[in-house]
Structure formats: structure tokens, C-alpha cells
Scaffold this motif. Structure first.
Motif, short mmCIF file in Angstrom:
data_model
loop_
_atom_site.label_atom_id
_atom_site.label_comp_id
_atom_site.label_asym_id
_atom_site.label_seq_id
_atom_site.Cartn_x
_atom_site.Cartn_y
_atom_site.Cartn_z
N LEU A 89 6.35 4.37 -4.23
CA LEU A 89 5.55 3.15 -4.18
C LEU A 89 4.56 3.17 -5.34
O LEU A 89 3.55 3.87 -5.30
CB LEU A 89 4.80 3.04 -2.85
N ILE A 90 4.87 2.40 -6.37
CA ILE A 90 4.07 2.38 -7.59
C ILE A 90 3.05 1.24 -7.50
O ILE A 90 3.44 0.10 -7.22
CB ILE A 90 4.98 2.19 -8.81
N PRO A 91 1.77 1.50 -7.70
CA PRO A 91 0.76 0.44 -7.53
C PRO A 91 0.73 -0.55 -8.70
O PRO A 91 1.00 -0.19 -9.84
CB PRO A 91 -0.55 1.22 -7.47
N SER A 92 0.40 -1.78 -8.38
CA SER A 92 0.01 -2.77 -9.38
C SER A 92 -1.38 -3.29 -9.01
O SER A 92 -1.87 -3.02 -7.91
CB SER A 92 1.00 -3.93 -9.45
N ASN A 93 -1.99 -4.02 -9.92
CA ASN A 93 -3.38 -4.50 -9.77
C ASN A 93 -4.38 -3.35 -9.73
O ASN A 93 -5.52 -3.54 -9.34
CB ASN A 93 -3.56 -5.40 -8.55
N ASP A 94 -3.95 -2.14 -10.12
CA ASP A 94 -4.91 -1.06 -10.34
C ASP A 94 -5.43 -1.10 -11.77
O ASP A 94 -6.37 -0.39 -12.12
CB ASP A 94 -4.29 0.30 -10.04
N PHE A 95 -4.84 -1.97 -12.59
CA PHE A 95 -5.35 -2.20 -13.93
C PHE A 95 -6.51 -3.18 -13.87
O PHE A 95 -6.55 -4.07 -13.02
CB PHE A 95 -4.24 -2.79 -14.82
N ILE A 150 -1.08 -11.72 -8.56
CA ILE A 150 0.28 -12.26 -8.55
C ILE A 150 0.95 -12.00 -9.89
O ILE A 150 2.10 -11.55 -9.96
CB ILE A 150 0.27 -13.77 -8.26
N ASP A 151 0.23 -12.26 -10.96
CA ASP A 151 0.79 -12.13 -12.31
C ASP A 151 1.25 -10.70 -12.59
O ASP A 151 2.32 -10.48 -13.16
CB ASP A 151 -0.23 -12.56 -13.36
N GLU A 152 0.44 -9.72 -12.20
CA GLU A 152 0.80 -8.34 -12.49
C GLU A 152 1.95 -7.86 -11.60
O GLU A 152 2.77 -7.04 -12.03
CB GLU A 152 -0.43 -7.44 -12.37
N PHE A 153 2.04 -8.38 -10.37
CA PHE A 153 3.19 -8.06 -9.53
C PHE A 153 4.47 -8.60 -10.18
O PHE A 153 5.49 -7.89 -10.27
CB PHE A 153 3.02 -8.64 -8.13
N THR A 189 0.50 -14.63 1.19
CA THR A 189 1.65 -15.55 1.27
C THR A 189 2.36 -15.61 -0.08
O THR A 189 3.60 -15.55 -0.15
CB THR A 189 1.18 -16.95 1.69
N GLN A 190 1.60 -15.72 -1.14
CA GLN A 190 2.19 -15.79 -2.48
C GLN A 190 2.85 -14.47 -2.87
O GLN A 190 3.93 -14.47 -3.48
CB GLN A 190 1.13 -16.19 -3.50
N LEU A 191 2.23 -13.36 -2.51
CA LEU A 191 2.82 -12.06 -2.84
C LEU A 191 4.13 -11.83 -2.09
O LEU A 191 5.12 -11.36 -2.66
CB LEU A 191 1.83 -10.93 -2.52
N VAL A 192 4.14 -12.16 -0.82
CA VAL A 192 5.36 -12.02 -0.02
C VAL A 192 6.46 -12.92 -0.58
O VAL A 192 7.63 -12.52 -0.66
CB VAL A 192 5.08 -12.33 1.46
N ALA A 193 6.09 -14.12 -0.99
CA ALA A 193 7.08 -15.04 -1.57
C ALA A 193 7.69 -14.47 -2.84
O ALA A 193 8.85 -14.76 -3.18
CB ALA A 193 6.42 -16.40 -1.85
N GLN A 194 6.92 -13.66 -3.55
CA GLN A 194 7.42 -13.05 -4.78
C GLN A 194 8.21 -11.76 -4.52
O GLN A 194 8.78 -11.20 -5.45
CB GLN A 194 6.25 -12.73 -5.71
N GLY A 195 8.23 -11.32 -3.26
CA GLY A 195 9.02 -10.14 -2.92
C GLY A 195 8.23 -8.89 -2.62
O GLY A 195 8.81 -7.80 -2.52
N ALA A 196 6.93 -9.00 -2.45
CA ALA A 196 6.11 -7.82 -2.13
C ALA A 196 6.50 -7.29 -0.75
O ALA A 196 6.62 -8.06 0.21
CB ALA A 196 4.63 -8.17 -2.17
#
Length: 772
Positions: A56-62, A145-148, A197-204
Motif C-alpha cells: 500500500l503506497i501512500p499518495s498525498n504525502d507530498f 484527487i489529482d495526486e491519486f 466519494t470522489q476518491l472511491v469513484a476514481q478507484g481508491a
């Protein structure tokens, strides 16, 4: 069993983000170039973790500046004063973001930066959210969302890291009307739900909610808010894998609350609080996954595989392999990037290097632990044996032990940590010698480290110029600084510290028991990075460290020049500290070394000596029940360093970005003759603690914010001094910036200090007029 980390450093292994950000602020590169640098860092971080085998690699840690400020932008908690940066100036979202962090002073706009404070007990600083009663939130920045999506294009479905809604509110401050910021949860929660909701829609598939406040003392309202928030998230997203991450301390009294939250996984810090595992495993419901933070995110020592494997196997035996995750104790934000970049044996010897692990190596350790736990009897025997050997060598190495130092610490007596007379008597004696006016002016110590100064140091280290040439250049710079300070009318001067690279590193380089890295940079705030020393062994001072430059500067002027030292607690806190003995013992070793330096400065004729301790509050344990033990040894260490001088010698200390209300008695017990503190960003709010306690000694409340490039004017600083005068006797007040000026430019420094001296003079004139 899955592996993950809580976050990765965002500065780049060669501080690429720092350089790009500062070039962007100076209009030397375009926004497009800055964004390209950021994208390259993110991609490199993701690829590194994928190659290591992290599940599980994190995003939004930047972050371009700070993760709390990022969340402030995401939920549109943007203070109204910044709206003009966009509306009138036509700036981008990122420019607005930087204005909130750094202030904005262009084209007639003069907007102060948001308050900044320490991230729990670390040397990282975050931008404090500002909340108002009945505040409304909405999605504004699409960064998460963008970084995901960006990682998804690289073929990686990341685990977005989001500051949990309860901790986000608790990290902020109420402004204006009296209310509790947790009352805003009903307005904030729907924004989080929309984001999910937006993250799940993108596949999170996984979301990490950082909720460090679960490891602190929290009240019943906070506990109820936690239950409410995560119940709502689960109801809206019953199939989403949610991970609540705690770190820096154990759950203790909050363990029942934490394990009852309807989340998929709970992360606990087993480096800081290994004892909590038994309680968590015992109380965890059958469907809760436990993430074991066994790889230290806060220090640089190699993981002890044998100990970690024992912990992991104990958890597996109790709750099953499928309910166990392996991770870092906290974000690797607090670790240097990559040990592979340390290739100078004269800087970091091979034997000491073999004891270390930086962020990249810690990622590999997490992955290795999974292989070692799940492998058969012969899998990884070589890795395990090498790891065990490195720990045995370190434990028994003659490099770390010095019998004379140990004996000196054992011989410390109570009187070693007490000044000869009470402050009242010392103040009279000092005034007779120093003859200072009301509202005496000074600076905190450092002056701008220009490109030229840094270039001289670099050339000297490379051998391009001789030591004699280097010292001559430093002497000229010091002489110019002394002359300029005399000309503008400062009362107590400083030599400017042009010979120093960093306020801790400089001393560590001259103390035994320390070692240094080439590229062991860690973010402190924004683009500010520090390279903490590594304390690997017993500490001592072979010879004087600062006397040469302090006495040189004093010989140039009839005015007082302060000797400038860093205190023992700050050297401890801002170093990577050995973990094989109590921190209090190491701190006393450092205190004795600083005591020797203080006495040498006094013998050399230096009458004012500043021992900076900005990290005293930072080191305070997160649980109040642990405070007394820490404060007893930390305050004693400062007094041990400062108490060997005569009454006539004035001892200053400096603290910045700290809330003092809850430890003000201990601050007073430091017994410094003068304490200088940060007050400008909080508009003198911090002085309330000193007033309510009736603080007895002298205080220099910082009258302008050096962490912002904006230049305050005389009337602005005078107004702050009037606020200070209204709550403290004039005879106690000093006038100074809120911190050192090393990171600022000379143009803004000159303008600001001229205004500061004028403000002090205006206050003296008011006193004279009132007497007449």
C-alpha cells in the motif's frame, strides 16, 4: 499480511523541492517548472516503494509546504484576508497557498502569514488552521484527487493519506467569538464525505486517516466526535478500507475508543509505545486489522529484525496473519531520504554507517520483515544474521563509550545547576556593568547567510580556498555586521554566526560523540531543511568552540556583543539521538560540554551569553502524566549549562513557536536572566502565560516574524510593544525579532531592524514624556 508506510519525505533526495520552490518565489523559474519538479519527486517516491515490494503506497504525502496547510486548502478554510491575493492580483491557487504560509507584500497588499507551530514533539512545523464560529467548508483544492489520479496513470493504486477530520480541527485555533472548534464538525464532515466519494469513484480502495490526537489526552467531546465521524464514514462507505493512523505515543486511555471505531485497520506506534500492543490485541474486535509500526520513522538506527519479528509473530498468533499489517511507526517525513548518498568515509565511517537506515532503507526494512516473517526456516537467514551482527558490533563498540564522561555525569551535584544569587540581585549587578536603556534592542543571533557566505564555506570544504583565506572572508563579513549594527543603534550586538552552517550541526562538529552526513536533510518547515547530527556515543568538548569569533567581534566595538550558544536540550532534540541509553543521560553530557564553553566565554570577557533552547517545549511528552519527569531533567540540563558564571554575566535564552501556558513554572525555573520568545504571529498572545504567572525575569517578545519575507513597519512593531507594555512592566521588556535571521535576505533584514530600533526609541520617548 500487507506492508505500507505512513508517508515518505517530499523534499527529494537532493532537496530538489527546496531549490525549485525558492527559485519560484524569486521568479527564477516558472510555475510549470516548479510543478514538473514536484511531479518528478512524487513519481520517484512511488517507484521506489513499488520496487521494494510495498503493498500500500501512500499518495498525498507530498506537499509544497505543509500537509496541514494542504488540508486547509482542500476544505476551503482559507482566512478572508487572503482572498485579495486571488481576486485583485490574479494569482494562482498555489500562489494563494504560499501567501498563507509566507505572507504577501506586493502591489499595495500587505498580508501577514498564518501562525506556525511545532508538529507535536517534532522539529517539523505546520501552519495552524484558523477557525471562526459557524464557519462553512467546501471542497476547494483538488490536490488529493489529482495526486491519486497521477499515481494511477503510473499503474499504482495508492492509499491516499488524509489528516482525519477530528485531528484537523484540533490542530487549529478558534478566532473571534468564543466557541469550541469541534463544534464545526457538522459543517466539515460532509466535505470529507464528498472527498471520499470522489476518491472511491476514481478507484481508491484504501484511505489512511491520520488521527494523532488519539494518542493524546482528549476530552469527552473529542471522544464523542471521533465516534460520530467514523460511524458516518462507515455508513456512507461500508466497503471502503479505512485505516486510522496514530503515532508518536500510545493509545493508553483511548484504546477502547480507538478499537471500537468502525474502520478496517488501526495503526499503532510500537517504537514510541511498544507496551500498548498487548492491550490493543486483547481489546480489538475480531474484524479489526492492526497495523504494527515497528520500523522507526523518527530516528536513523537500523531496525532490530529479531525484536520486530518477535512482535509481528506475537500479533499473528493472537489475531491471524490476515489481520496484521507491517509499517513504519510514523511518516518517514522525519527521516533523511537515502543512506546510499552517504559516500564519504571521512564524514560517515563505514562502521557507523552500517548501524543506520534512512527513509529508503526503512522502506526496504518493512518489506524485508514481511519476507522474514512469512518465509520458511532458511529464508532470509543471511539478512537476519547480518542485521544481528551490526547490532552486536554497535552495542560493544569502544567508539560509543568514554569512561571520563560517564564519571563526570555521575558526579553532578544539585548546586552545579543553580546560579550564585537570585535574579533580583543579579539584575542589579548586571545593570551596573551593562548599563542598558529601557527597551534594550538586540537580535536573536544569526544574520543572513548569503550566497557568498555559503560559497566560501563550500570552497573551504572542497579545498578551493585555504583556512586562512576562509577566516579572512568571515572576519570581513563579521566586521561589516558589527559596524552596521552600531550605525543603526542596536544595544546588544551579535557577531552574525557567518562561520556556522547550522545552530546544532556547528556545535556537533566540534563535540566528540557526534557524526555527520552529507545529504541527511530533513524538512523543518516549507523549504527550510536541516541536517541533524547523529549522536552515536558519549559526548564531550575537546576544546573551545565559539570563543574565537565572539572575542574577535567584541574587540571591534565598545558595545556589548553576545556570545551565542545552542542549549543542551535543543542539541539533543534536533539531533538523531543514540537509543542505547536514556535521553536524560545524553542531555547531561551535552550540558557539561556547553557549561565549559560558557565559562570560557566569560573568562574571555564576554558579558552577555545566549544559550538558545527553542526545543524545550518541543521535547515535552504528549501525555501530561509524563511531563514532570521530562521537565525535571530538561530544565536541570539547561541550568547545568548556564550556572557556572558570576552574577554580573547576563544569561539569555531563546524559544520560538511554543505554547508556554502549561509549563510556565518550568520556564521560570530555567532562571535565565532574559528570555526571548516568538510573539509576532500570535499578536502577543503568548505573553498571556507570562502575565498570569507573574514571570519574574526579563522578556523579549519578538516584534516581527522572520519566517515571512514581508517587512513590518515601525508603527506595527510599536503597536506590539504597547500590547506587551500593557501586560508587563517596562523594565522587563526587551525588543528583538522572533528568531534568527539566517534564512532572510540582507535587504529585508536591514529595513526591518531599522524599523525595530525606531520602534524601541519611540517607546523610550513615550516613557521620557510621561516622566516630564
Amino acid at each position: 499480511m500487507q506492508t505500507h508506510i505512513l508517508g515518505y519525505p517530499r523534499i527529494g533526495s537532493q532537496r530538489e523541492l527546496k531549490k525549485a520552490s525558492e527559485n519560484y518565489w524569486a521568479d527564477k523559474i516558472t510555475l510549470k517548472e516548479l510543478l514538473e519538479t514536484a511531479a518528478s519527486i512524487r513519481k520517484g517516491n512511488w517507484e521506489l516503494q513499488r520496487a521494494a515490494g510495498i503493498n500500500l503506497i501512500p499518495s498525498n504525502d507530498f506537499s509544497f509546504y505543509d500537509q496541514v496547510l494542504d488540508m486547509t486548502m482542500v476544505v476551503n478554510a482559507i482566512p478572508e484576508r487572503y482572498h485579495d491575493v486571488i481576486l485583485k492580483e490574479g494569482k494562482t491557487e498555489l500562489d494563494l497557498y504560499f501567501a498563507m504560509a509566507r505572507g504577501y507584500q506586493k502591489n499595495g497588499l500587505d498580508i501577514t502569514a498564518m501562525e506556525m507551530t511545532k508538529w507535536f514533539d517534532t522539529n517539523y512545523h505546520y501552519i495552524v488552521p484558523e477557525f471562526t464560529k459557524n464557519q462553512k467548508f467546501k471542497l476547494f483544492s483538488s490536490k488529493i484527487i489529482d495526486e491519486f489520479k497521477e499515481a494511477k496513470r503510473e499503474g499504482i493504486i495508492t492509499k491516499p493519506v488524509i489528516i482525519g477530520p477530528v485531528s484537523f480541527l484540533l490542530l487549529g485555533k478558534e478566532k473571534g467569538e468564543d466557541f469550541n472548534r469541534l463544534d464545526l464538525i457538522d459543517s466539515l464532515l460532509p466535505v470529507y464525505l464528498e472527498l471520499l466519494t470522489q476518491l472511491v469513484a476514481q478507484g481508491a480502495e484504501w484511505i489512511q486517516f491520520d488521527e494523532p490526537y488519539l494518542a493524546l489526552d482528549i476530552d469527552e467531546q473529542a471522544k464523542a466526535t471521533y465516534a460520530k465521524v467514523y460511524k458516518a464514514i462507515h455508513q456512507h462507505f461500508p466497503k471502503l478500507n479505512t485505516l486510522v493512523a496514530t503515532y508518536f505515543e500510545g493509545l493508553r486511555s483511548n484504546v477502547d475508543l480507538a478499537v471500537s471505531l468502525p474502520v478496517k485497520a488501526l495503526h499503532i506506534d510500537l517504537v514510541r509505545a511498544p507496551e500498548q500492543l498487548i492491550s490493543v490485541l486483547h481489546k480489538a474486535p475480531i474484524d479489526l486489522t492492526i497495523s504494527l509500526g515497528v520500523v522507526d520513522g523518527r530516528n536513523i538506527w537500523k531496525n532490530n529484525f529479531s525484536e520486530s519479528i518477535e512482535i509481528i509473530k506475537m500479533a499473528i498468533n493472537q489475531i491471524g496473519e490476515d489481520k496484521v499489517m507491517i509499517g513504519t511507526s510514523c511518516s518517514l517525513l522525519h527521516s533523511p531520504c537515502d543512506l546510499d548518498h552517504e559516500n564519504k568515509e571521512e564524514t560517515l565511517t563505514p562502521i557507523i554507517k552500517s548501524w543506520l537506515a534512512f527513509a529508503k532503507q526503512k522502506v526496504e526494512e518493512v518489506a524485508q520483515l514481511k519476507k522474514l516473517v512469512l518465509g520458511n526456516a532458511t529464508t532470509g537467514l543471511e539478512e537476519l544474521s547480518a542485521n544481528k551482527h551490526a547490532h552486536e558490533i554497535r552495542q560493544n563498540s569502544s567508539l560509543i563509550h568514554n569512561a571520563d564522561v560517564k564519571k563526570r555525569v555521575s558526579n553532578i551535584i544539585e548546586s552545579d545547576a543553580r546560579r550564585g544569587s537570585k535574579f533580583e540581585a543579579r539584575k542589579v549587578a548586571q545593570q551596573q556593568v551593562l548599563n542598558l536603556p529601557l527597551y534594550p534592542t538586540t537580535t536573536i543571533g544569526s544574520f543572513p547567510q548569503t550566497k557568498e557566505v555559503r560559497s566560501w564555506r563550500s570552497q573551504f570544504k572542497k579545498g578551493s580556498i585555504s583556512e586562512k583565506e576562509y577566516n579572512e572572508l568571515l572576519a570581513e563579513e563579521t566586521s561589516r555586521a558589527i559596524e552596521w549594527q552600531e550605525n543603526i543603534g542596536l544595544d546588544v550586538l551579535v557577531h552574525g554566526e557567518f562561520e556556522r552552517n547550522d545552530m546544532v550541526e556547528y556545535f556537533g562538529e566540534q563535540l566528540q560523540g557526534f557524526v555527520f552526513t552529507q545529504n541527511g536533510w530533513v524538512q523543518s518547515y516549507g523549504s527550510r531543511c536541516v541536517k541533524p547530527p547523529i549522536i552515536y556515543g558519549d559526548v564531550s568538548r575537546p576544546e573551545a568552540m565559539t570563543v574565537k569569533w565572539s572575542t574577535y567581534a567584541q574587540e571591534l566595538t565598545d558595545k556589548l556583543v553576545k556570545g551565542m550558544l545552542t542549549g543542551p536540550v535543543t542539541i539533543l532534540q534536533w539531533s538523531f539521538v543514540r537509543n542505547d541509553q536514556p535521553r536524560s543521560v545524553t542531555c547531561n553530557q551535552i550540558a557539561l560540554a556547553i557549561r565549559d564553553e560558557v565559562e570560557d566565554l566569560e573568562d574571555a570577557g564576554i558579558k552577555v551569553i545566549q544559550i538558545d533552547e527553542p526545543a524545550i517545549r518541543e521535547g515535552l511528552p504528549l501525555r501530561e502524566s509524563d511531563w514532570k519527569e521530562y521537565l525535571d531533567w530538561a530544565i536541570k540540563a539547561f541550568r547545568l549549562s548556564s550556572s557556572g558564571v558570576k552574577d554580573e554575566t547576563q544569561i539569555h535564552t531563546h524559544m520560538c513557536y511554543s505554547e508556554f501556558n502549561d509549563i510556565i513554572e518550568s520556564i521560570a525555573d530555567m532562571d535565565a536572566d532574559v528570555i526571548t520568545i516568538e510573539c509576532s504571529r500570535s499578536q502577543m498572545e503568548l505573553l498571556d502565560a507570562f502575565v498570569q504567572f507573574n514571570y519574574p525575569n526579563d522578556i523579549g517578545p519578538g516584534v516581527y516574524d522572520i519566517h515571512s519575507p514581508r517587512v513590518p513597519n515601525k508603527s506595527e512593531m510599536e503597536e506590539l510593544l504597547i500590547k506587551a507594555k500593557n501586560v508587563l512592566p517596562e523594565g522587563q521588556l526587551w525588543v528583538n525579532p522572533d528568531c534568527g535571521l539566517k534564512t532572510r535576505g540582507w535587504e529585508e533584514t536591514r529595513k526591518a531592524l531599522v524599523e525595530m530600533v525606531s520602534a524601541a526609541q519611540a517607546m523610550r520617548e513615550k516613557v521620557a514624556a510621561s516622566v516630564e
